[in-house]
Design an enzyme around this catalytic site. Structure first.
Site, PDB file in Angstrom:
ATOM      1  N   GLN A 197      -7.424  -0.707   3.685  1.00 19.66           N
ATOM      2  CA  GLN A 197      -8.001  -0.515   5.126  1.00 19.66           C
ATOM      3  C   GLN A 197      -9.853  -1.043   4.574  1.00 19.66           C
ATOM      4  O   GLN A 197     -10.264  -2.193   4.693  1.00 19.66           O
ATOM      5  CB  GLN A 197      -8.025   0.410   6.285  1.00 19.66           C
ATOM      6  CG  GLN A 197      -8.436  -0.032   7.142  1.00 19.66           C
ATOM      7  CD  GLN A 197      -7.259  -0.933   8.329  1.00 19.66           C
ATOM      8  OE1 GLN A 197      -6.622  -0.572   8.153  1.00 19.66           O
ATOM      9  NE2 GLN A 197      -7.862  -1.450   8.848  1.00 19.66           N
ATOM     10  N   ASN A 223      -7.914   4.029   8.842  1.00 16.65           N
ATOM     11  CA  ASN A 223      -7.384   2.812   9.141  1.00 16.65           C
ATOM     12  C   ASN A 223      -7.188   2.629  10.746  1.00 16.65           C
ATOM     13  O   ASN A 223      -6.832   1.592  11.476  1.00 16.65           O
ATOM     14  CB  ASN A 223      -5.980   2.163   9.054  1.00 16.65           C
ATOM     15  CG  ASN A 223      -5.131   3.475   9.115  1.00 16.65           C
ATOM     16  OD1 ASN A 223      -5.262   4.600   8.530  1.00 16.65           O
ATOM     17  ND2 ASN A 223      -3.307   3.356   9.967  1.00 16.65           N
ATOM     18  N   CYS A 231       5.498   2.670  13.976  1.00 21.62           N
ATOM     19  CA  CYS A 231       6.245   3.306  12.855  1.00 21.62           C
ATOM     20  C   CYS A 231       6.964   1.987  13.437  1.00 21.62           C
ATOM     21  O   CYS A 231       6.930   0.516  14.199  1.00 21.62           O
ATOM     22  CB  CYS A 231       7.090   4.379  13.525  1.00 21.62           C
ATOM     23  SG  CYS A 231       7.578   4.001  15.041  1.00 21.62           S
ATOM     24  N   GLY A 277      -2.392  -6.439   0.244  1.00 21.02           N
ATOM     25  CA  GLY A 277      -2.532  -7.435   0.199  1.00 21.02           C
ATOM     26  C   GLY A 277      -2.384  -8.124   2.261  1.00 21.02           C
ATOM     27  O   GLY A 277      -3.583  -9.030   2.360  1.00 21.02           O
ATOM     28  N   HIS A 278      -1.625  -7.957   3.014  1.00 22.44           N
ATOM     29  CA  HIS A 278      -1.958  -7.947   4.042  1.00 22.44           C
ATOM     30  C   HIS A 278      -3.156  -7.812   4.810  1.00 22.44           C
ATOM     31  O   HIS A 278      -3.062  -8.001   6.351  1.00 22.44           O
ATOM     32  CB  HIS A 278       0.020  -7.556   4.936  1.00 22.44           C
ATOM     33  CG  HIS A 278      -0.368  -6.739   5.250  1.00 22.44           C
ATOM     34  ND1 HIS A 278      -0.336  -5.759   6.066  1.00 22.44           N
ATOM     35  CD2 HIS A 278      -0.224  -5.515   4.452  1.00 22.44           C
ATOM     36  CE1 HIS A 278      -0.002  -4.622   6.531  1.00 22.44           C
ATOM     37  NE2 HIS A 278       0.200  -4.244   4.993  1.00 22.44           N
ATOM     38  N   GLY A 319       0.503  -1.615   0.229  1.00 27.90           N
ATOM     39  CA  GLY A 319      -0.348   0.113   0.005  1.00 27.90           C
ATOM     40  C   GLY A 319       0.220   1.014   0.057  1.00 27.90           C
ATOM     41  O   GLY A 319       0.507   2.462  -0.599  1.00 27.90           O
ATOM     42  N   THR A 320       2.135   1.551   1.289  1.00 27.48           N
ATOM     43  CA  THR A 320       2.567   2.843   0.264  1.00 27.48           C
ATOM     44  C   THR A 320       3.039   2.400  -0.883  1.00 27.48           C
ATOM     45  O   THR A 320       3.331   4.217  -0.495  1.00 27.48           O
ATOM     46  CB  THR A 320       3.540   2.100   1.406  1.00 27.48           C
ATOM     47  OG1 THR A 320       3.177   2.035   2.801  1.00 27.48           O
ATOM     48  CG2 THR A 320       4.971   3.586   1.991  1.00 27.48           C
TER      49      THR A 320
HETATM   50  N1  PLP Z   1      -2.628   2.473   4.027  1.00 27.04           N
HETATM   51  C1  PLP Z   1      -3.375   2.468   4.544  1.00 27.04           C
HETATM   52  C2  PLP Z   1      -4.997   2.976   5.280  1.00 27.04           C
HETATM   53  C3  PLP Z   1      -2.975   1.367   5.622  1.00 27.04           C
HETATM   54  O1  PLP Z   1      -4.240   0.641   6.983  1.00 27.04           O
HETATM   55  C4  PLP Z   1      -1.689   0.534   5.296  1.00 27.04           C
HETATM   56  C5  PLP Z   1      -1.614  -0.108   6.179  1.00 27.04           C
HETATM   57  O2  PLP Z   1      -1.043   0.129   8.032  1.00 27.04           O
HETATM   58  C6  PLP Z   1      -0.850   1.502   4.409  1.00 27.04           C
HETATM   59  C7  PLP Z   1      -1.238   1.969   3.724  1.00 27.04           C
HETATM   60  C8  PLP Z   1       0.108   1.218   4.054  1.00 27.04           C
HETATM   61  O3  PLP Z   1       0.144  -0.042   2.795  1.00 27.04           O
HETATM   62  P1  PLP Z   1       1.687  -1.442   3.323  1.00 27.04           P
HETATM   63  O4  PLP Z   1       1.027  -1.558   4.881  1.00 27.04           O
HETATM   64  O5  PLP Z   1       0.894  -2.655   2.532  1.00 27.04           O
HETATM   65  O6  PLP Z   1       2.522  -0.495   2.845  1.00 27.04           O
END
Ligand code: PLP
Length: 362
Positions: free
Chosen positions: A160, A130, A306, A181-182, A58-59
Protein backbone atom coordinates in the site's frame (compact mmCIF):
# COMPACT_ATOMS: atom_id res chain seq x y z
CA UNK A 1 -3.96 1.50 -15.15
CA UNK A 2 -1.32 4.08 -15.86
CA UNK A 3 -0.93 4.61 -19.63
CA UNK A 4 2.79 3.82 -19.34
CA UNK A 5 1.93 0.43 -17.86
CA UNK A 6 -0.71 -0.32 -20.48
CA UNK A 7 1.80 0.55 -23.21
CA UNK A 8 4.51 -1.62 -21.68
CA UNK A 9 2.18 -4.62 -21.27
CA UNK A 10 0.83 -4.18 -24.80
CA UNK A 11 4.34 -3.98 -26.26
CA UNK A 12 5.21 -7.34 -24.73
CA UNK A 13 1.90 -9.03 -25.52
CA UNK A 14 2.03 -7.97 -29.15
CA UNK A 15 5.74 -8.12 -29.90
CA UNK A 16 7.58 -10.35 -27.46
CA UNK A 17 6.27 -13.89 -27.25
CA UNK A 18 9.45 -15.65 -26.11
CA UNK A 19 9.96 -17.61 -22.92
CA UNK A 20 12.78 -15.79 -21.11
CA UNK A 21 14.25 -19.07 -19.89
CA UNK A 22 15.00 -20.30 -23.43
CA UNK A 23 18.24 -19.89 -25.36
CA UNK A 24 17.24 -18.78 -28.87
CA UNK A 25 16.84 -15.23 -30.10
CA UNK A 26 13.11 -14.95 -29.34
CA UNK A 27 13.75 -16.14 -25.80
CA UNK A 28 16.68 -13.78 -25.38
CA UNK A 29 14.53 -10.85 -26.45
CA UNK A 30 12.02 -11.73 -23.73
CA UNK A 31 14.81 -12.17 -21.23
CA UNK A 32 16.09 -8.71 -22.02
CA UNK A 33 12.64 -7.21 -21.37
CA UNK A 34 12.38 -9.12 -18.08
CA UNK A 35 15.83 -8.06 -16.92
CA UNK A 36 15.21 -4.43 -17.85
CA UNK A 37 12.02 -4.57 -15.78
CA UNK A 38 13.99 -6.07 -12.90
CA UNK A 39 16.58 -3.28 -13.11
CA UNK A 40 13.87 -0.60 -13.09
CA UNK A 41 12.05 -2.17 -10.12
CA UNK A 42 15.33 -2.54 -8.23
CA UNK A 43 16.32 1.09 -8.86
CA UNK A 44 12.91 2.34 -7.70
CA UNK A 45 13.10 0.34 -4.46
CA UNK A 46 16.75 0.95 -3.62
CA UNK A 47 17.73 -2.64 -4.33
CA UNK A 48 20.07 -4.57 -6.63
CA UNK A 49 18.53 -6.27 -9.65
CA UNK A 50 19.45 -9.76 -8.41
CA UNK A 51 17.56 -9.01 -5.18
CA UNK A 52 14.22 -8.70 -7.03
CA UNK A 53 12.04 -11.83 -7.23
CA UNK A 54 8.96 -11.40 -9.43
CA UNK A 55 5.84 -13.01 -7.97
CA UNK A 56 2.14 -13.25 -8.81
CA UNK A 57 1.39 -10.26 -6.56
CA UNK A 58 1.61 -8.94 -3.03
CA UNK A 59 0.04 -12.01 -1.46
CA UNK A 60 2.60 -14.36 -2.93
CA UNK A 61 5.46 -11.99 -2.07
CA UNK A 62 4.28 -11.86 1.57
CA UNK A 63 3.83 -15.64 1.73
CA UNK A 64 7.27 -16.18 0.23
CA UNK A 65 8.82 -13.86 2.82
CA UNK A 66 7.08 -15.52 5.77
CA UNK A 67 7.34 -19.17 4.82
CA UNK A 68 10.63 -18.76 2.95
CA UNK A 69 12.39 -17.13 5.90
CA UNK A 70 10.54 -18.16 9.06
CA UNK A 71 10.09 -21.70 7.80
CA UNK A 72 13.86 -22.16 7.92
CA UNK A 73 15.18 -24.03 10.93
CA UNK A 74 11.91 -23.90 12.83
CA UNK A 75 12.19 -20.16 13.40
CA UNK A 76 9.48 -17.99 14.86
CA UNK A 77 7.75 -15.18 12.96
CA UNK A 78 6.22 -12.09 14.57
CA UNK A 79 3.91 -9.41 13.16
CA UNK A 80 1.47 -6.76 14.41
CA UNK A 81 -2.27 -7.46 14.51
CA UNK A 82 -3.14 -4.89 11.82
CA UNK A 83 -1.13 -6.54 9.02
CA UNK A 84 -2.87 -7.53 5.80
CA UNK A 85 -4.14 -11.11 5.85
CA UNK A 86 -1.45 -11.97 3.30
CA UNK A 87 1.04 -11.61 6.18
CA UNK A 88 -1.19 -12.35 9.16
CA UNK A 89 -2.50 -15.71 7.96
CA UNK A 90 0.91 -17.15 6.96
CA UNK A 91 2.36 -16.02 10.28
CA UNK A 92 -0.52 -17.60 12.20
CA UNK A 93 -0.23 -20.75 10.07
CA UNK A 94 3.48 -21.00 10.85
CA UNK A 95 2.78 -20.81 14.59
CA UNK A 96 4.08 -17.25 14.87
CA UNK A 97 3.13 -14.45 17.26
CA UNK A 98 0.88 -11.49 16.70
CA UNK A 99 1.53 -8.32 18.72
CA UNK A 100 -0.65 -5.33 19.61
CA UNK A 101 -1.05 -2.08 17.69
CA UNK A 102 -2.02 1.32 19.10
CA UNK A 103 -5.21 3.26 18.45
CA UNK A 104 -3.92 4.41 15.04
CA UNK A 105 -2.98 0.92 13.84
CA UNK A 106 0.74 1.44 14.38
CA UNK A 107 2.69 -1.40 15.97
CA UNK A 108 3.15 -1.00 19.72
CA UNK A 109 6.96 -0.93 19.98
CA UNK A 110 6.95 -2.08 23.63
CA UNK A 111 4.73 -5.06 22.77
CA UNK A 112 7.00 -5.83 19.83
CA UNK A 113 10.13 -5.64 21.97
CA UNK A 114 8.54 -7.93 24.55
CA UNK A 115 7.75 -10.55 21.89
CA UNK A 116 11.26 -10.63 20.42
CA UNK A 117 14.11 -12.93 21.40
CA UNK A 118 16.97 -14.87 19.81
CA UNK A 119 14.66 -17.52 18.36
CA UNK A 120 12.72 -15.04 16.22
CA UNK A 121 13.73 -15.37 12.57
CA UNK A 122 11.26 -13.03 10.89
CA UNK A 123 9.53 -9.80 11.85
CA UNK A 124 7.03 -8.44 9.33
CA UNK A 125 5.69 -4.90 9.73
CA UNK A 126 3.83 -3.13 6.94
CA UNK A 127 5.09 0.22 5.63
CA UNK A 128 1.55 1.61 5.59
CA UNK A 129 -1.77 0.10 6.53
CA UNK A 130 -4.09 -0.66 3.62
CA UNK A 131 -7.33 0.01 5.50
CA UNK A 132 -6.68 3.15 7.53
CA UNK A 133 -3.51 4.40 5.82
CA UNK A 134 -1.34 4.76 8.94
CA UNK A 135 2.37 4.90 8.08
CA UNK A 136 4.85 2.87 10.15
CA UNK A 137 8.07 4.49 11.44
CA UNK A 138 10.10 1.62 10.01
CA UNK A 139 13.47 2.88 11.29
CA UNK A 140 12.13 2.73 14.87
CA UNK A 141 10.82 -0.78 14.27
CA UNK A 142 14.20 -1.81 12.84
CA UNK A 143 16.03 -0.45 15.89
CA UNK A 144 13.87 -2.60 18.19
CA UNK A 145 14.28 -5.67 15.98
CA UNK A 146 18.07 -5.34 15.70
CA UNK A 147 18.40 -4.88 19.46
CA UNK A 148 16.06 -7.68 20.57
CA UNK A 149 16.18 -10.27 17.79
CA UNK A 150 19.53 -9.88 16.05
CA UNK A 151 19.01 -13.01 13.90
CA UNK A 152 15.63 -11.87 12.59
CA UNK A 153 14.97 -10.83 9.02
CA UNK A 154 12.89 -7.64 8.87
CA UNK A 155 10.25 -7.81 6.14
CA UNK A 156 7.98 -4.95 5.20
CA UNK A 157 4.79 -5.22 3.20
CA UNK A 158 5.05 -2.02 1.15
CA UNK A 159 2.11 -2.95 -1.10
CA UNK A 160 0.00 0.00 0.00
CA UNK A 161 2.80 2.40 0.85
CA UNK A 162 4.71 2.17 -2.42
CA UNK A 163 2.15 4.28 -4.28
CA UNK A 164 2.93 7.27 -2.05
CA UNK A 165 6.12 6.79 -0.05
CA UNK A 166 9.79 6.72 -0.93
CA UNK A 167 10.32 3.01 -0.37
CA UNK A 168 13.99 3.22 -1.32
CA UNK A 169 14.83 5.42 1.63
CA UNK A 170 12.16 4.39 4.17
CA UNK A 171 12.69 0.65 3.69
CA UNK A 172 16.48 0.81 3.53
CA UNK A 173 16.37 -0.73 7.01
CA UNK A 174 14.37 -3.76 5.80
CA UNK A 175 15.84 -7.05 4.60
CA UNK A 176 12.82 -7.91 2.45
CA UNK A 177 10.11 -5.78 0.80
CA UNK A 178 6.84 -6.76 -0.89
CA UNK A 179 5.13 -4.71 -3.59
CA UNK A 180 2.19 -5.30 -5.94
CA UNK A 181 1.46 -3.96 -9.43
CA UNK A 182 -2.21 -3.09 -9.08
CA UNK A 183 -1.64 -0.73 -6.16
CA UNK A 184 0.53 1.48 -8.37
CA UNK A 185 -1.51 1.65 -11.53
CA UNK A 186 0.13 -1.49 -12.89
CA UNK A 187 -1.45 -4.82 -13.81
CA UNK A 188 -3.05 -7.24 -11.36
CA UNK A 189 -1.37 -10.59 -10.83
CA UNK A 190 2.20 -9.30 -10.68
CA UNK A 191 4.31 -8.24 -7.74
CA UNK A 192 7.79 -8.57 -6.38
CA UNK A 193 9.67 -9.51 -3.25
CA UNK A 194 12.99 -7.78 -2.71
CA UNK A 195 15.31 -10.04 -0.75
CA UNK A 196 18.62 -8.45 0.18
CA UNK A 197 21.74 -10.36 -0.72
CA UNK A 198 22.80 -12.70 2.06
CA UNK A 199 19.25 -13.31 3.35
CA UNK A 200 18.49 -17.02 3.20
CA UNK A 201 15.22 -17.82 1.44
CA UNK A 202 13.68 -21.25 0.94
CA UNK A 203 11.67 -21.30 -2.30
CA UNK A 204 7.99 -22.17 -1.90
CA UNK A 205 7.32 -22.98 -5.55
CA UNK A 206 9.65 -25.63 -6.92
CA UNK A 207 10.25 -26.47 -10.55
CA UNK A 208 12.50 -25.04 -13.23
CA UNK A 209 14.52 -22.86 -10.87
CA UNK A 210 13.58 -19.49 -12.37
CA UNK A 211 14.20 -16.25 -10.48
CA UNK A 212 17.61 -17.53 -9.31
CA UNK A 213 15.94 -20.62 -7.86
CA UNK A 214 13.74 -18.56 -5.54
CA UNK A 215 10.44 -18.83 -7.44
CA UNK A 216 10.01 -21.40 -10.18
CA UNK A 217 7.64 -21.00 -13.10
CA UNK A 218 7.78 -19.24 -16.45
CA UNK A 219 7.85 -15.54 -15.57
CA UNK A 220 5.06 -13.14 -16.56
CA UNK A 221 7.17 -10.91 -18.80
CA UNK A 222 4.31 -8.58 -19.75
CA UNK A 223 3.32 -8.23 -16.10
CA UNK A 224 6.88 -7.49 -15.04
CA UNK A 225 7.21 -4.83 -17.76
CA UNK A 226 3.88 -3.31 -16.68
CA UNK A 227 4.84 -3.32 -13.01
CA UNK A 228 8.18 -1.67 -13.82
CA UNK A 229 6.56 1.01 -15.99
CA UNK A 230 3.95 1.76 -13.30
CA UNK A 231 6.59 1.96 -10.59
CA UNK A 232 8.87 4.24 -12.62
CA UNK A 233 5.92 6.57 -13.35
CA UNK A 234 4.89 6.46 -9.68
CA UNK A 235 8.35 7.46 -8.48
CA UNK A 236 8.65 10.24 -11.06
CA UNK A 237 5.31 11.84 -10.12
CA UNK A 238 5.16 10.89 -6.47
CA UNK A 239 5.91 14.08 -4.57
CA UNK A 240 3.63 16.22 -6.75
CA UNK A 241 0.85 13.60 -6.63
CA UNK A 242 1.18 13.20 -2.87
CA UNK A 243 0.79 16.96 -2.29
CA UNK A 244 -2.14 17.29 -4.68
CA UNK A 245 -4.02 14.23 -3.44
CA UNK A 246 -3.42 15.06 0.24
CA UNK A 247 -5.10 18.42 -0.44
CA UNK A 248 -8.10 16.65 -2.00
CA UNK A 249 -8.25 14.16 0.84
CA UNK A 250 -8.16 16.95 3.43
CA UNK A 251 -11.04 18.71 1.72
CA UNK A 252 -12.96 15.44 1.58
CA UNK A 253 -12.40 14.65 5.26
CA UNK A 254 -13.23 18.16 6.41
CA UNK A 255 -16.33 18.27 4.21
CA UNK A 256 -17.57 14.97 5.63
CA UNK A 257 -16.91 16.05 9.20
CA UNK A 258 -18.93 19.21 8.61
CA UNK A 259 -21.82 17.50 6.80
CA UNK A 260 -22.32 14.20 8.63
CA UNK A 261 -23.21 14.30 12.34
CA UNK A 262 -21.67 11.45 14.30
CA UNK A 263 -18.82 10.97 11.81
CA UNK A 264 -15.28 10.71 13.15
CA UNK A 265 -11.94 10.39 11.40
CA UNK A 266 -10.50 7.02 12.34
CA UNK A 267 -6.80 8.02 12.41
CA UNK A 268 -4.96 11.35 12.38
CA UNK A 269 -4.44 12.50 8.81
CA UNK A 270 -0.91 13.72 9.52
CA UNK A 271 0.33 10.16 10.01
CA UNK A 272 -1.56 8.58 7.13
CA UNK A 273 -1.04 8.08 3.40
CA UNK A 274 -2.19 11.01 1.22
CA UNK A 275 -4.81 8.91 -0.54
CA UNK A 276 -6.43 7.47 2.58
CA UNK A 277 -9.59 8.86 4.11
CA UNK A 278 -11.02 6.47 6.68
CA UNK A 279 -13.99 7.50 8.77
CA UNK A 280 -16.41 5.80 11.14
CA UNK A 281 -20.03 6.85 11.09
CA UNK A 282 -22.01 6.22 14.26
CA UNK A 283 -25.34 4.45 13.94
CA UNK A 284 -24.79 3.39 10.32
CA UNK A 285 -24.08 -0.06 8.86
CA UNK A 286 -21.28 0.25 6.32
CA UNK A 287 -22.66 -2.58 4.23
CA UNK A 288 -25.97 -0.74 3.62
CA UNK A 289 -24.12 2.52 3.05
CA UNK A 290 -21.83 0.96 0.43
CA UNK A 291 -24.86 -0.21 -1.55
CA UNK A 292 -26.29 3.31 -1.67
CA UNK A 293 -22.90 4.79 -2.55
CA UNK A 294 -22.39 2.25 -5.31
CA UNK A 295 -25.77 3.12 -6.83
CA UNK A 296 -24.70 6.76 -6.84
CA UNK A 297 -21.41 5.90 -8.56
CA UNK A 298 -19.17 6.15 -5.49
CA UNK A 299 -17.12 2.99 -5.26
CA UNK A 300 -15.92 2.77 -1.69
CA UNK A 301 -15.02 0.01 0.70
CA UNK A 302 -15.37 -0.89 4.36
CA UNK A 303 -12.96 -3.53 5.61
CA UNK A 304 -11.15 -5.77 3.15
CA UNK A 305 -13.14 -7.51 0.48
CA UNK A 306 -12.64 -11.26 0.66
CA UNK A 307 -12.63 -13.56 -2.36
CA UNK A 308 -16.43 -13.89 -2.39
CA UNK A 309 -16.83 -10.11 -2.50
CA UNK A 310 -18.56 -10.22 0.87
CA UNK A 311 -17.43 -7.91 3.63
CA UNK A 312 -15.76 -9.31 6.68
CA UNK A 313 -15.50 -7.36 9.93
CA UNK A 314 -12.33 -5.30 10.01
CA UNK A 315 -9.60 -7.00 12.01
CA UNK A 316 -7.66 -3.73 11.72
CA UNK A 317 -10.31 -1.63 13.49
CA UNK A 318 -10.75 -4.38 16.09
CA UNK A 319 -6.99 -4.44 16.74
CA UNK A 320 -7.02 -0.64 17.08
CA UNK A 321 -9.68 -0.90 19.78
CA UNK A 322 -12.43 0.83 17.80
CA UNK A 323 -15.71 -0.12 19.55
CA UNK A 324 -17.60 -2.69 17.42
CA UNK A 325 -20.71 -0.46 17.13
CA UNK A 326 -18.59 2.32 15.61
CA UNK A 327 -16.47 -0.07 13.51
CA UNK A 328 -19.66 -1.31 11.84
CA UNK A 329 -19.91 2.16 10.31
CA UNK A 330 -16.31 2.14 9.05
CA UNK A 331 -15.96 3.69 5.59
CA UNK A 332 -12.78 3.52 3.56
CA UNK A 333 -12.56 6.18 0.85
CA UNK A 334 -9.40 5.92 -1.19
CA UNK A 335 -8.11 8.54 -3.59
CA UNK A 336 -5.60 7.88 -6.33
CA UNK A 337 -3.45 9.81 -8.76
CA UNK A 338 -6.41 10.20 -11.13
CA UNK A 339 -8.78 11.60 -8.47
CA UNK A 340 -10.10 15.11 -9.19
CA UNK A 341 -11.76 17.97 -7.27
CA UNK A 342 -15.03 16.98 -9.00
CA UNK A 343 -14.74 13.49 -7.53
CA UNK A 344 -14.46 14.99 -4.06
CA UNK A 345 -17.48 17.24 -4.69
CA UNK A 346 -19.48 14.23 -5.81
CA UNK A 347 -18.60 12.22 -2.71
CA UNK A 348 -19.46 15.21 -0.54
CA UNK A 349 -22.90 15.29 -2.20
CA UNK A 350 -23.54 11.57 -2.07
CA UNK A 351 -22.28 10.43 1.35
CA UNK A 352 -24.23 12.86 3.58
CA UNK A 353 -27.43 12.16 1.62
CA UNK A 354 -26.93 8.39 1.85
CA UNK A 355 -26.25 8.55 5.59
CA UNK A 356 -29.35 10.71 6.13
CA UNK A 357 -31.40 8.24 4.14
CA UNK A 358 -30.18 5.28 6.21
CA UNK A 359 -30.82 7.12 9.43
CA UNK A 360 -34.28 8.11 8.26
CA UNK A 361 -35.06 4.52 7.38
CA UNK A 362 -34.62 3.31 10.96
N1 PLP B 1 -0.64 -6.36 1.36
C1 PLP B 1 -1.36 -5.23 1.40
C2 PLP B 1 -1.02 -4.18 2.40
C3 PLP B 1 -2.42 -5.04 0.49
O1 PLP B 1 -3.15 -3.93 0.55
C4 PLP B 1 -2.70 -6.07 -0.46
C5 PLP B 1 -3.82 -5.94 -1.40
O2 PLP B 1 -4.81 -5.33 -1.18
C6 PLP B 1 -1.91 -7.22 -0.45
C7 PLP B 1 -0.88 -7.34 0.47
C8 PLP B 1 -2.14 -8.32 -1.42
O3 PLP B 1 -1.64 -7.98 -2.68
P1 PLP B 1 -2.21 -8.69 -4.00
O4 PLP B 1 -3.61 -8.19 -4.16
O5 PLP B 1 -1.29 -8.21 -5.09
O6 PLP B 1 -2.13 -10.14 -3.79
Amino acid sequence: MRPEAVAAVTRVLTGCFGNPSGVHGTARAARQVLEEAREAVAAALGARPREVVFTSGGTEADNLAVFGVAGRAGGLAVCPAAEHHAVLHPIEASGGRVVAVDGTGRVDLDALAAALHDGVTLVSVMLANNEVGTVTPLAEVAAVVRARAPRAVLHTDAVQGAAWLDVASLAVVADAISISGHKLGGPKGIGALVVREGVGLTPQVLGGGQELDRRSGTPDVAGAAGLAAALVATVAGRSHAARRVAGLRDRLAEGLLAAVPGLVETVPRAGALPGSCHVCIGGVEAEALLVLLDRAGVHASAASACASGALSASHVLAAMGVPPALARGGLRLTLGVTSTPDDVDRVLDVVPAAVARLRGAR
